[in-house]
Design an enzyme around this catalytic site. Structure first.
Site, short mmCIF file in Angstrom:
data_model
loop_
_atom_site.label_atom_id
_atom_site.label_comp_id
_atom_site.label_asym_id
_atom_site.label_seq_id
_atom_site.Cartn_x
_atom_site.Cartn_y
_atom_site.Cartn_z
N SER A 1 -0.62 -6.22 8.06
CA SER A 1 -0.30 -5.10 8.95
C SER A 1 -1.36 -4.91 10.01
O SER A 1 -1.06 -4.74 11.20
CB SER A 1 -0.12 -3.82 8.13
OG SER A 1 0.16 -2.73 8.95
N CYS B 1 -8.32 3.25 8.02
CA CYS B 1 -9.55 2.59 7.57
C CYS B 1 -10.52 2.42 8.74
O CYS B 1 -10.12 2.08 9.86
CB CYS B 1 -9.16 1.23 6.99
SG CYS B 1 -10.50 0.07 6.79
N GLU C 1 0.83 -1.20 0.00
CA GLU C 1 0.00 0.00 0.00
C GLU C 1 0.86 1.26 0.00
O GLU C 1 0.58 2.22 -0.72
CB GLU C 1 -0.93 0.02 1.22
CG GLU C 1 -1.85 1.23 1.23
CD GLU C 1 -2.69 1.36 2.48
OE1 GLU C 1 -3.00 2.50 2.86
OE2 GLU C 1 -3.04 0.31 3.07
#
Length: 322
Positions: free
Chosen positions: A229, A200, A132
């Site tokens: 993660s 998130c 990411e």
């Protein structure tokens, strides 16, 4: 810790699949149904060994880079996102691409492009080498520098201390990210925040549920893969919130029964890329050791869903109307 003498399990809710993971996994499943095997996937579609293995058995082929995909073939980009360079390479190789990037990651990409257009130095809080982070960095490589925690803030060098913004990887520890932002703001008082929280919602919710149950648990077991993660963060959050011990396991078979010695209350949760069948397997195994009483600790309700990638929706609609 707990005042009861009975063995029990506290089960975090929310746990497991988030909307972005569900969308990504269903994307590969639908692509296999629509186009037939093989379907190539760049990187792991989500960071979970069980999910990857299951999709491989159905005909998905996971590769590290697009140059491993035969020219003209179909390739799915993982939920973690890719840089513009990867899109360009896929185009050169005439690959049919299906972009399963989580929309919340896409939001961060757009923020990076906007900040870069304003010629800001961008501090990206995240883990170097994570897919990411690589994808987000690739949106504005000349403007972005990566900081992995508050201890790295001192090394940041910027052109103009009054023209600095920050972004973050979506799956980090909320508390550590806040600590990093606080350290950045001490150096750069005019630090510009992203327009909305980058962490998130599912990451935050799962951490909050663990924080709620951990003080009552001598042991917390997190189901998830060690390259996930958000799963790794849940172990850290459990310990910081008061659990005596916490462990990350890929599946129930990896639970060490010695962990249960002297334990009355076991907390159980799972990372955002973990199917709930793996949690159920762990609950079944714990029941075999006398931990048959399960109580859910619910701290939030989740109803968010994401539509499938537009490339796949278009082809599914075309077939439906043919």
């Amino acid at each position: 810790m707990t005042a009861t003498n009975r063995r029990r399990v506290l089960l975090a809710k929310p746990r497991g699949y988030c909307a972005g993971v569900d969308r990504a996994v269903v994307t590969v499943e639908k692509a296999l149904e629509q186009y037939g095997a093989p379907i190539y996937v760049r990187k792991q579609i989500v960071h979970n060994t069980h999910v990857v293995s299951t999709l491989e058995k159905r005909g998905a082929i996971f590769v590290e880079e697009t140059d491993q995909v035969p020219e003209g073939a179909i390739v799915v980009f993982s939920a973690h996102g890719v840089s513009p360079m990867v899109h360009e390479e896929a185009k050169r190789r005439r690959l049919k691409t299906i972009d399963a990037t989580c929309p919340l990651v896409t939001k961060v990409h757009k923020e990076a492009k906007r900040f870069a257009a304003e010629d800001r130095d961008i501090i990206l809080i995240g883990h170097t080498g994570h897919e990411e982070v690589e994808g987000t960095s690739g949106e504005a490589p000349d403007h972005i520098q990566i900081v992995d925690g508050p201890d790295e803030v001192d090394k940041v060098q910027v052109r103009n201390p009054d023209n600095v913004s920050w972004l973050s990887q979506t799956t980090l520890s909320v508390d550590e990210t806040n600590a990093t932002v606080d350290a950045l703001r001490k150096r750069f008082p005019n630090l510009l925040d992203p327009p909305s929280d980058d962490i998130c919602y599912a990451t935050s919710n799962r951490q909050d549920a663990v924080k709620a149950m951990a003080p009552e648990c001598e042991l917390v077991i997190v189901v998830g893969s060690d390259n996930s993660s958000n799963s790794v963060r849940l172990v850290e959050v459990a310990l910081e919130a008061g659990a005596d011990s916490a462990h990350l396991i890929d599946n129930a078979s990896l639970m060490d029964e010695s962990w249960l010695e002297g334990v009355q209350t076991v907390g159980v949760t799972s990372g955002a890329s973990v199917p709930d069948i793996l949690v159920q397997d762990l609950l079944d195994r714990l029941a075999d050791y006398g931990y048959g009483e399960v109580t859910e600790v619910e701290t939030a309700q989740e109803s968010l869903t994401f539509s499938l990638p537009k490339e796949l929706r278009r082809d599914l609609r075309a077939e439906a109307t043919a």
